[in-house]
Design a protein around this motif. Structure first.
Motif, PDB file in Angstrom:
ATOM      1  N   ASP A 251       1.801  -7.723   1.064  1.00 36.81           N
ATOM      2  CA  ASP A 251       0.661  -6.814   1.212  1.00 36.81           C
ATOM      3  C   ASP A 251       1.191  -5.394   1.295  1.00 36.81           C
ATOM      4  O   ASP A 251       2.051  -5.082   2.122  1.00 36.81           O
ATOM      5  CB  ASP A 251      -0.131  -7.178   2.462  1.00 36.81           C
ATOM      6  N   LYS A 260      -4.620   1.360   6.727  1.00 30.97           N
ATOM      7  CA  LYS A 260      -4.257   0.424   5.668  1.00 30.97           C
ATOM      8  C   LYS A 260      -3.816   1.134   4.385  1.00 30.97           C
ATOM      9  O   LYS A 260      -4.085   0.681   3.274  1.00 30.97           O
ATOM     10  CB  LYS A 260      -5.419  -0.526   5.360  1.00 30.97           C
ATOM     11  N   ASN A 262      -0.889   2.448   1.764  1.00 32.02           N
ATOM     12  CA  ASN A 262       0.322   1.807   1.266  1.00 32.02           C
ATOM     13  C   ASN A 262       1.529   2.200   2.119  1.00 32.02           C
ATOM     14  O   ASN A 262       1.699   3.378   2.463  1.00 32.02           O
ATOM     15  CB  ASN A 262       0.583   2.189  -0.190  1.00 32.02           C
TER      16      ASN A 262
END
Length: 278
Positions: A251, A260, A262
């Protein structure tokens, strides 16, 4: 189950399983320890780990040997005659955090100053070339001149097909040396009249511009911290974006913050809210 089949006492098995199932960890952040994190498995560097690994692998090997007793089992066509049920193989990954050439560079040029033994071996063989030119009174040098060189130009003459392994290596390194320096300047690698392998190794390699992070890397006495800092300065930390680029299915989102975004090195150090808070 595996330990009991080896005949290890039950009490000792219980102790081992206690160590394996009740492990907990804490993270050192800014000189302070976080709360304990419950986990399963042995701690990193636990002296018991290699022993358990050997026991489990031995049990697996014995189990695989019993496959031939299963009616539905079929041998590989090339393994049936040798009664082989399995073959251990090892396929090392070709991915590396830092290239070997970079690791062998001096610390002042963003490397770790690890000796490149292939290059060092060639520098050591150059001492034999220097001896052929400068120490003609040695017995083996006289033998070289009388049997192989025979008043020919050592710089351009062909390697004799009858030469022994050592003589062929001398001629091979001669061709390598010609691409670096002329034979007229071979004495530049000497110190106090003697050929210096270290000087040859240093001067024959590519020269890179010096950087200002040498003092930063050597500022702490903890090697682990030095290495992590060195990876960060070279943008080689194993963040999620790099793992995805290697083809590993993970993920991409940052596990520390709630945004959230990268997980990149820039995000972890400069954008992540969790990182800023600590």
């Amino acid at each position: 189950m595996v330990l009991l089949e080896y005949g290890i006492p039950t009490k000792m098995v219980q102790w081992i399983m206690k160590c394996v199932t009740n492990a907990n960890y804490s993270i050192l952040i800014n000189g302070g320890l976080t709360k304990r994190i419950q986990a399963k498995g042995l701690r990193q560097g636990d002296p018991m780990y290699p022993y358990l690994f050997v026991l489990v692998m031995e049990y697996l090997s014995r189990t695989l040997k019993t496959l031939k007793d299963i009616p539905d089992f079929n041998f590989h066509p090339r393994c049936a005659k040798m009664n082989l049920t399995y073959i251990r193989s090892y396929s090392p990954s070709k991915r590396a955090l830092i290239s070997w050439d970079r690791i062998c560079m001096p610390v002042s040029t963003e490397g770790l100053n690890v000796i490149n033994f292939e290059w060092w071996n060639k520098a050591a063989l150059c001492k034999l070339i220097w001896a052929v030119y400068s120490k003609k009174d040695a017995l083996w040098i006289k033998w070289m001149h009388s049997v192989y060189i025979k008043k020919k130009n050592f710089n351009i003459m062909q390697t004799s097909t009858q030469a022994c392994w050592l003589v062929r290596k001398v001629f091979d390194v001669r061709d390598w040396y010609i691409n670096i320096e002329s034979f007229a300047n071979i004495n530049k690698f000497c110190r106090k009249g003697q050929f210096s392998i270290h000087k040859m190794y240093t001067l024959s390699r590519s020269q890179y511009p010096k950087v200002g992070m040498k003092a930063l890397l050597l500022g702490t006495s903890i090697p682990r911290y030095n290495f992590i800092l060195w990876l960060a300065l070279n943008h080689r930390l194993t963040t999620m974006d790099r793992l995805v680029a290697w083809g590993i299915q993970v993920d991409l989102g940052c596990v520390l913050c709630k945004n959230k975004k990268n997980e990149t090195m820039a995000h972890l150090y400069f954008e992540c809210q969790y990182s800023r808070s600590i």
